[in-house]
Design an enzyme around this catalytic site. Structure first.
Site: not given
Ligand code: NG1
Length: 444
Positions: A53, A151, A154, A198
């Site tokens: 993460e 998380g 989406s 993602d």
């Molecule tokens: P989410 O959980 O979709 O907000 C974000 C980042 C990932 C990664 C994770 C933490 C975007 C689009 N998504 O994901 O690249 O850094 O947090 O591991 O920036």
């Protein structure tokens, strides 16, 4: 004529009949709105991350898994360069319209059309000619859509679905890595300084597999990926806490800033480094003595530390430089150890690493919440469970756990009851079916 049901079975596996009804009802709504004729249906999945993460934007390692929950985009090309967007959830996402060009003005922050504007602009720039617009309808409502703000990505699923549609109408034969980069740039357009995890998993996922991804491009700009089978005898369960945090982009970008500060300061000791990944084989105890525990953006900039552009990060934002960098350094080692343990079938070891990753996310990166901690603790109480950790950016959303096949029912009951008793909230628990990556599903 393509048999929609058998096509859906290749994506969603047995039990895809429910998807058939979902697709057909979206097609009806599309034709009611835009008129009869051929409609192309694209899809892009959400994801969970098994481990790794906040490592992706530090050029580290990640191990995501695509969900069978996805965003559908029904579309039909237009010839006037306009994009018209509607959403099955029209109350939350009102209709939108914009013109394609290589410089598309963004809508106000939070406007859902930015997730189409970004890919349209980036693909237009890449191809050197404006891509075709389209009439589009998004279908992403529960229970089949990607839960929002949970998380599980989406926003990337929406971006990728849009990009895949623009690419299809432009006749661009994309390759996974190039498309993932384009979609990542498209999300920078929206204002998140995130990584590429993602978009990669949304595009390259394989059924029944996680995807090991090394987020550092090689000299040719290629990325190392390897599909890793999910462990036999276990189900990957996703527990949605129901907690949603607004404005986490500021928090997110603050963590990015802490990592950038770490790199800039360590560069004084280790010349030439560009990302935290570059110090992964150096002794952390020595390195961290060069990093402050706390520092504000303003004080760092005043000391000549380069932080780059940081949308929405106030100058007085406190950055926990040392702890954040320590998380990234240790997390990268945990991902490699987890891949090794999965290869050897040592699932209890994977579980230990997931637990350690959660502790680091909570204590060092400070992205957990009391609700996520209740879920992880409850999950670990069930016999045979191999680890539990928050997944995704944090500040709410979901926890994942590897649960022995025979314990799934007991697990769901116990975790739901405990969560309700300790937080007064209902958790939504579902198995991750590890679906395939994005693309055109059907044209009918
Ligand atoms: P989410 O959980 O979709 O907000 C974000 C980042 C990932 C990664 C994770 C933490 C975007 C689009 N998504 O994901 O690249 O850094 O947090 O591991 O920036």
């Amino acid at each position: 004529m393509i048999d929609l049901s058998s096509r859906l079975e290749t994506i969603y596996g047995p039990g895809a009949e429910v998807q058939s009804a979902r697709y057909r009802s979206a097609l009806d709504v599309f034709r009611e709105r835009y008129g009869p004729g051929l409609v192309h249906t694209f899809r892009a999945p959400g994801r969970v991350n098994l481990i790794g993460e906040h490592t992706d934007y530090n050029h580290g390692y990640v191990l995501p898994v695509a969900l069978d929950r996805d965003v559908l985009l029904l579309a039909r090309p237009r010839s006037d360069g306009q994009v018209h967007l509607a959403n099955m959830e029209s109350g939350d996402f009102p209709q939108r319209q914009f013109a394609v060009s290589d410089t598309i003005p963004s809508a106000p922050a939070g406007d859902w059309s930015n997730y189409a504007r970004g890919p349209a602009q980036e693909l237009t720039r890449l191809l050197g000619t404006p891509v075709a617009g389209f009439d589009g309808l998004v279908s992403a409502a529960p229970p089949f859509g990607v839960p929002r703000g949970a998380g599980v990505s989406s926003s990337s699923a929406l971006t990728v679905a849009m990009a895949v549609a623009f690419a299809h109408f432009a006749g661009w034969q994309w390759d996974g890595a190039e498309m993932a980069r384009l979609c990542s740039d498209a999300e920078w357009y929206v204002g998140t300084r995130g990584g590429i995890m993602d978009q990669f998993i949304a595009l390259l996922a394989q059924r029944g597999h996680a995807l090991f991804l090394d987020c550092r491009p090689d000299r040719n700009g290629d990325f190392r990926t390897r599909p890793i089978p999910l462990p036999a005898g276990y189900r990957l369960l996703v527990m949605d806490s129901g907690v949603r945090h607004a404005n986490t982009r500021n928090e997110f970008n603050q963590r990015v800033a802490a990592c950038r500060a770490g790199v800039a300061l360590l560069r004084r000791e280790v010349p030439g480094i560009t990302h935290l990944r570059d110090v992964e084989n150096l002794d952390w105890a020595t390195l961290e003595s060069h990093l402050p525990e706390d520092a504000s953006v303003a004080s760092l900039r005043a000391a000549g530390v380069e932080l780059g552009d940081l949308p929405n990060v106030p100058e007085d934002a406190p950055l926990r430089v040392r702890a954040c960098c320590r998380h990234v350094w240790t997390e990268n080692h945990r991902v490699l150890a987890a891949v090794d343990a999965l290869d050897r079938g040592e699932i209890p070891r994977v579980g230990e690493l997931l637990d350690d990753a959660h502790t680091s996310a909570r204590e060092e990166y400070r992205i957990s919440t009391p609700e996520l901690d209740v879920l992880t603790n409850a999950a670990r109480q069930v016999d045979g469970v191999a680890g539990a950790r928050l997944t995704g950016a944090g500040w709410g959303g979901c926890v994942i756990s590897l649960v022995p096949d025979g314990q799934v029912d007991e697990f769901m009951g116990y975790v739901s009851r405990t969560y309700m008793a300790q937080t007064g909230r209902e958790a939504t628990i579902f198995p991750c079916q590890a679906g395939p990556g994005a693309g055109l599903v059907v044209s009918v």
